[in-house]
Write a protein that holds these residues in place. Structure first.
Motif, PDB file in Angstrom:
ATOM      1  N   LYS A  60      44.728   8.862  90.566  1.00  0.00           N
ATOM      2  CA  LYS A  60      46.040   9.530  90.403  1.00  0.00           C
ATOM      3  C   LYS A  60      46.904   8.795  89.376  1.00  0.00           C
ATOM      4  CE  LYS A  60      46.504  11.643  94.972  1.00  0.00           C
ATOM      5  NZ  LYS A  60      45.220  11.225  95.537  1.00  0.00           N
ATOM      6  N   PRO A  61      46.424   8.693  88.143  1.00  0.00           N
ATOM      7  CA  PRO A  61      47.216   7.962  87.146  1.00  0.00           C
ATOM      8  C   PRO A  61      48.492   8.727  86.799  1.00  0.00           C
ATOM      9  CG  PRO A  61      45.418   9.133  86.089  1.00  0.00           C
ATOM     10  CD  PRO A  61      45.224   9.322  87.568  1.00  0.00           C
ATOM     11  N   ARG A  62      49.445   8.001  86.250  1.00  0.00           N
ATOM     12  CA  ARG A  62      50.667   8.660  85.779  1.00  0.00           C
ATOM     13  C   ARG A  62      50.484   9.174  84.362  1.00  0.00           C
ATOM     14  NH1 ARG A  62      55.872   6.642  88.012  1.00  0.00           N
ATOM     15  NH2 ARG A  62      55.341   5.793  90.021  1.00  0.00           N
ATOM     16  N   LEU A  63      49.453   8.661  83.715  1.00  0.00           N
ATOM     17  CA  LEU A  63      49.212   9.080  82.333  1.00  0.00           C
ATOM     18  C   LEU A  63      47.727   8.958  82.013  1.00  0.00           C
ATOM     19  CD1 LEU A  63      51.224   9.157  79.406  1.00  0.00           C
ATOM     20  CD2 LEU A  63      49.253   7.722  79.031  1.00  0.00           C
ATOM     21  N   ILE A  64      47.200   9.947  81.325  1.00  0.00           N
ATOM     22  CA  ILE A  64      45.806   9.885  80.869  1.00  0.00           C
ATOM     23  C   ILE A  64      45.814   9.830  79.341  1.00  0.00           C
ATOM     24  CG2 ILE A  64      43.609  11.114  80.724  1.00  0.00           C
ATOM     25  CD1 ILE A  64      44.233  12.389  83.439  1.00  0.00           C
ATOM     26  N   LEU A  65      45.055   8.883  78.819  1.00  0.00           N
ATOM     27  CA  LEU A  65      44.866   8.798  77.371  1.00  0.00           C
ATOM     28  C   LEU A  65      43.428   9.226  77.088  1.00  0.00           C
ATOM     29  CD1 LEU A  65      46.406   7.836  74.820  1.00  0.00           C
ATOM     30  CD2 LEU A  65      45.387   5.581  75.204  1.00  0.00           C
ATOM     31  N   ALA A  66      43.288  10.340  76.380  1.00  0.00           N
ATOM     32  CA  ALA A  66      41.948  10.842  76.036  1.00  0.00           C
ATOM     33  C   ALA A  66      41.551  10.257  74.688  1.00  0.00           C
ATOM     34  CB  ALA A  66      41.961  12.364  75.981  1.00  0.00           C
ATOM     35  N   ARG A  93      51.875  16.375  73.933  1.00  0.00           N
ATOM     36  CA  ARG A  93      51.736  16.141  75.360  1.00  0.00           C
ATOM     37  C   ARG A  93      50.968  17.310  75.992  1.00  0.00           C
ATOM     38  NH1 ARG A  93      56.414  14.823  79.571  1.00  0.00           N
ATOM     39  NH2 ARG A  93      57.397  14.003  77.713  1.00  0.00           N
ATOM     40  N   PHE A  94      49.929  16.994  76.743  1.00  0.00           N
ATOM     41  CA  PHE A  94      49.184  18.005  77.494  1.00  0.00           C
ATOM     42  C   PHE A  94      49.225  17.626  78.976  1.00  0.00           C
ATOM     43  CE2 PHE A  94      47.451  17.915  73.240  1.00  0.00           C
ATOM     44  CZ  PHE A  94      47.346  19.256  72.911  1.00  0.00           C
ATOM     45  N   VAL A 101      47.740  12.389  76.812  1.00  0.00           N
ATOM     46  CA  VAL A 101      47.943  12.189  75.372  1.00  0.00           C
ATOM     47  C   VAL A 101      46.573  11.969  74.753  1.00  0.00           C
ATOM     48  CG1 VAL A 101      48.938  10.670  73.603  1.00  0.00           C
ATOM     49  CG2 VAL A 101      50.291  11.301  75.617  1.00  0.00           C
ATOM     50  N   VAL A 102      46.375  12.583  73.601  1.00  0.00           N
ATOM     51  CA  VAL A 102      45.089  12.518  72.907  1.00  0.00           C
ATOM     52  C   VAL A 102      45.227  11.578  71.712  1.00  0.00           C
ATOM     53  CG1 VAL A 102      43.473  13.890  71.524  1.00  0.00           C
ATOM     54  CG2 VAL A 102      44.491  14.872  73.607  1.00  0.00           C
ATOM     55  N   THR A 103      44.243  10.727  71.520  1.00  0.00           N
ATOM     56  CA  THR A 103      44.243   9.935  70.299  1.00  0.00           C
ATOM     57  C   THR A 103      42.816   9.781  69.791  1.00  0.00           C
ATOM     58  OG1 THR A 103      45.189   7.990  69.204  1.00  0.00           O
ATOM     59  CG2 THR A 103      44.089   7.596  71.328  1.00  0.00           C
ATOM     60  N   ASP A 157      50.360   7.583  68.547  1.00  0.00           N
ATOM     61  CA  ASP A 157      49.949   8.261  69.793  1.00  0.00           C
ATOM     62  C   ASP A 157      50.178   7.354  70.997  1.00  0.00           C
ATOM     63  OD1 ASP A 157      49.080  10.335  68.163  1.00  0.00           O
ATOM     64  OD2 ASP A 157      47.003   9.615  68.128  1.00  0.00           O
ATOM     65  N   LEU A 158      49.857   6.081  70.813  1.00  0.00           N
ATOM     66  CA  LEU A 158      50.033   5.143  71.931  1.00  0.00           C
ATOM     67  C   LEU A 158      51.521   4.991  72.274  1.00  0.00           C
ATOM     68  CD1 LEU A 158      47.469   2.298  71.161  1.00  0.00           C
ATOM     69  CD2 LEU A 158      47.187   4.344  72.522  1.00  0.00           C
ATOM     70  N   GLN A 159      52.342   5.006  71.254  1.00  0.00           N
ATOM     71  CA  GLN A 159      53.784   4.935  71.519  1.00  0.00           C
ATOM     72  C   GLN A 159      54.267   6.181  72.247  1.00  0.00           C
ATOM     73  OE1 GLN A 159      54.922   3.954  67.391  1.00  0.00           O
ATOM     74  NE2 GLN A 159      56.296   2.558  68.424  1.00  0.00           N
ATOM     75  N   LEU A 160      53.748   7.348  71.834  1.00  0.00           N
ATOM     76  CA  LEU A 160      54.092   8.583  72.539  1.00  0.00           C
ATOM     77  C   LEU A 160      53.685   8.459  74.010  1.00  0.00           C
ATOM     78  CD1 LEU A 160      54.895  11.612  72.662  1.00  0.00           C
ATOM     79  CD2 LEU A 160      52.517  12.147  72.069  1.00  0.00           C
ATOM     80  N   ALA A 161      52.471   7.959  74.226  1.00  0.00           N
ATOM     81  CA  ALA A 161      51.988   7.803  75.603  1.00  0.00           C
ATOM     82  C   ALA A 161      52.929   6.888  76.383  1.00  0.00           C
ATOM     83  CB  ALA A 161      50.562   7.245  75.594  1.00  0.00           C
ATOM     84  N   MET A 162      53.326   5.786  75.767  1.00  0.00           N
ATOM     85  CA  MET A 162      54.210   4.847  76.469  1.00  0.00           C
ATOM     86  C   MET A 162      55.563   5.489  76.751  1.00  0.00           C
ATOM     87  SD  MET A 162      54.489   2.042  77.971  1.00  0.00           S
ATOM     88  CE  MET A 162      53.364   0.708  77.614  1.00  0.00           C
ATOM     89  N   ASN A 163      56.063   6.271  75.804  1.00  0.00           N
ATOM     90  CA  ASN A 163      57.353   6.949  76.032  1.00  0.00           C
ATOM     91  C   ASN A 163      57.250   7.936  77.192  1.00  0.00           C
ATOM     92  OD1 ASN A 163      58.591   5.576  74.004  1.00  0.00           O
ATOM     93  ND2 ASN A 163      58.277   7.167  72.452  1.00  0.00           N
TER      94      ASN A 163
END
Ligand code: URA
Length: 254
Positions: A181-187, A210-211, A221-223, A242-248
């Protein structure tokens, strides 16, 4: 996002150009600031399994949709012994994933390579070293996140995963996500992004946005895949964005 000088050094080591705002005392002098202003990408049915009498002892349950849900250790055992697709014939071992089962961040790659197949851990080759540096630039390390792949077995000669292999493995990844149950997935890369999000959109059109995955929705977030970044270092700048977007997005929720 404010960058500590340690992160700045990681980014420099990654070859990512970072523009920093000057400190007041530096105006008119050398650049020594600390703020980032801008930064320079035969189908097996795996879903229905009878639940045995001993189900609870074996860590097995069924979700409301009737899919089998295993507890974490049962899932690890299931993956380790999986023979749902022909990839089991060529593997040294399965690569389940690594990290914190309660992680806020989940990173999803494509499939194990030769080194991962040998060591049983995802992203331990050259691409993995780059991934570690990217994580460190965000102030994270691989013990704090959970890293998994679309496929748990290595495709021969590192060829792309085939649709039937992805389908065979899909239930494992879904259960991993539903457990962590992550709060964010980075693909990481096209294969992870397209299969997770069930789309054929090219990765260049998916990054920077953002997806969502699942219900309740987890932001995705896709990178670019780190192996691609090794081949195309100029794209590291986009990947850092992209990583910054994910962190935001992550910070918005906390
Ligand atoms: N590439 C991936 O996508 N996953 C790994 O684990 C290693 C390389």
């Amino acid at each position: 996002m404010r960058l500590a000088s340690r992160q700045y050094r990681y980014l420099q080591a990654l070859g990512i150009e970072v523009y920093r705002e000057r400190e007041p005392q530096d105006r008119g002098g050398s650049l020594k600031g600390t703020d980032l202003k801008s930064v320079p990408g035969d189908t097996p049915d795996t879903s229905v399994v009878a639940v045995s009498h001993n189900a609870e002892a074996e860590g097995i349950a069924a979700d409301p949709a009737g899919k089998v849900v295993l507890d974490w250790e049962a899932l690890q055992r299931e993956v380790a012994g999986c023979r749902l697709c022909p990839l089991h014939e060529g593997r040294t071992q399965t690569v389940f994933g690594v990290g914190d089962v309660n992680a806020d961040w989940m990173l999803i790659g494509e499939a194990p390579g030769a080194e991962e197949d040998r060591r049983g851990e995802p992203f331990v080759g050259r691409a993995g070293k780059l991934l570690d540096s990217m994580l460190r630039a965000l102030g994270l390390d691989r013990q704090q996140v959970f890293i998994a792949n679309i496929l748990k077995c290595r495709p021969p000669n590192n060829r792309d995963p085939r649709p039937e292999e992805i389908l065979a493995c899909e239930n494992y990844l879904n259960q991993q996500i539903n457990t962590v149950k992550p709060r964010l997935i980075l693909a990481l890369g096209r294969v992870a992004a397209q299969n997770l999000l069930k789309t054929e959109t090219p990765i260049g059109k998916m990054r920077g946005k953002r997806f969502h995955y699942g219900d309740p929705p987890i932001p995705v977030v896709v990178t670019y895949h780190p192996a691609y970044l090794l081949r195309s270092p100029r794209e590291k700048r986009k990947s850092w964005q992209d990583l910054q977007l994910a962190m935001n997005i992550y910070n918005e929720q906390t």
